[in-house]
Design a protein around this motif. Structure first.
Motif, short mmCIF file in Angstrom:
data_model
loop_
_atom_site.label_atom_id
_atom_site.label_comp_id
_atom_site.label_asym_id
_atom_site.label_seq_id
_atom_site.Cartn_x
_atom_site.Cartn_y
_atom_site.Cartn_z
N ARG A 165 40.84 -88.82 1.96
CA ARG A 165 42.29 -88.58 2.02
C ARG A 165 42.74 -88.35 3.47
O ARG A 165 43.74 -88.91 3.93
N SER A 168 42.54 -91.61 5.38
CA SER A 168 43.69 -92.49 5.06
C SER A 168 44.91 -92.06 5.86
O SER A 168 45.62 -92.90 6.44
N SER A 184 46.47 -95.02 -0.42
CA SER A 184 45.36 -94.31 -1.06
C SER A 184 45.66 -94.25 -2.55
O SER A 184 46.69 -93.70 -2.96
N ASP A 186 44.35 -92.72 -5.90
CA ASP A 186 43.49 -91.58 -6.21
C ASP A 186 43.42 -91.34 -7.73
O ASP A 186 44.29 -90.65 -8.29
N GLU A 239 50.35 -92.85 -1.15
CA GLU A 239 49.33 -92.08 -1.88
C GLU A 239 49.73 -91.99 -3.34
O GLU A 239 50.83 -91.54 -3.66
#
Ligand code: NDP
Ligand code: 8X3
Length: 257
Positions: A165, A168, A184, A186, A239
């Motif tokens: 994280r 990124s 990202s 997740d 994200e």
């Protein structure tokens, strides 16, 4: 949706789970797929299937992302028609063990750190300069809910995904002013070989992770990855935390038998 025609998409860890699903999701879009992992025979079988089903061009690459020399050599050796990578899906990763930190297996730690952090860095370092030079590219890192929340006995795996994280974010900052995007994705619980690998082949223990609940499928994540890659150039999905409806936190999973 932006056209992906003739875009070169490199997927690490394409021999299984989320990586293989990403290959299947990109294949119908007219991309050129570079499929990388250690298990070459699996990659070859996937490539053959995707070529037959979608007429997609594929290039398979035997790659251990932990081996920096190999990463650099393999990426440098890509034939010219494959070397201009437009989308890098940094997906190769694994967990090993679920132990208290002070009882942990150090070899397990090293494998996770070498793969999830250092491997991702090696591939990124080898690919992104070309993206900057060509003024085109998109790095999509597969992080985890484990990078947002540390769960009991998850210590080193969670640490490795927290590092992804941070990496990124750092890469995004360093690329500011270029058109190269960093996303990202997740996930929470996704049913793949992940738990079998974590528990060193103990299938009963692995199956219990997904028992009596409805986890995500690898295809659910692949759809999100493709969605990120197909936004217009001024849009970066930075994200995305993607959970099953039956999960509301790293350790909060609804189970009903
Ligand atoms: P799988 O075990 O099904 O797939 C993992 C992939 O990573 C395989 O293709 C494997 O290929 C590859 N890989 C592992 N080590 C290396 C290495 N040293 N070099 C190259 N490739 C490697 O698990 P998933 O599909 O679930 O995992 C994919 C990613 O998703 C990982 O980063 C994982 O941390 C992440 N993730 C998974 C979640 C889940 O619940 N399943 C949730 C959140 C994130 P090979 O063995 O052939 O090299
Ligand atoms: C994989 C998801 O919660 O098993 O990253 O760590 S979890």
């Amino acid at each position: 949706m932006v056209s992906m025609q003739n875009r070169v998409v490199l997927i690490t860890g394409a021999s299984s789970g989320i990586g293989a699903a990403c290959a299947r999701a990109f294949a119908p879009l007219g991309v050129k797929l570079v499929l990388a992992a250690r298990r070459l025979s699996r990659l070859q079988a996937l490539a053959t299937q995707l070529e037959a089903d979608f007429g997609v061009q594929t290039h398979v690459m035997s790659l251990d992302v932990r081996d920096r020399t190999q990463v650099e050599a393999q990426l440098q050796a890509l034939p010219a028609e494959w070397s201009a990578i437009d989308v890098l899906v940094n997906n190769a990763g694994l967990s090993r063990g679920l132990d208290k930190l002070y009882e942990g297996n150090i070899q397990d730690w090293e494998e996770m750190i070498d793969t999830n952090i250092k491997g991702l860095l090696y591939v990124t370092r080898a690919v992104v300069p070309g993206m900057v030079q060509r003024q085109q590219g998109h790095v999509i890192n597969i992080g985890s809910i484990a990078g947002h929340q540390t769960y009991p006995r998850g210590n080193v795996y969670c640490g490795s995904k927290a590092a992804v994280r941070a990496i990124s974010d750092g890469l995004k900052q360093d690329l500011l002013g270029t058109p190269v995007r960093v996303s990202s994705v997740d996930p929470g619980l996704v049913e793949t070989e992940f738990s079998e690998v974590r528990f060193h082949g103990d299938t009963d223990r692995a199956q219990a992770v997904y028992a009596d609940t409805t986890p995500l499928t690898p295809e659910d994540i692949a759809e999100v990855v493709v969605f990120c890659a197909t936004r217009p150039p001024h849009v970066n999905l930075s994200e995305l935390l993607v959970l099953p409806t039956a999960q509301s936190g790293a350790t909060l999973v609804h189970r009903q038998s």
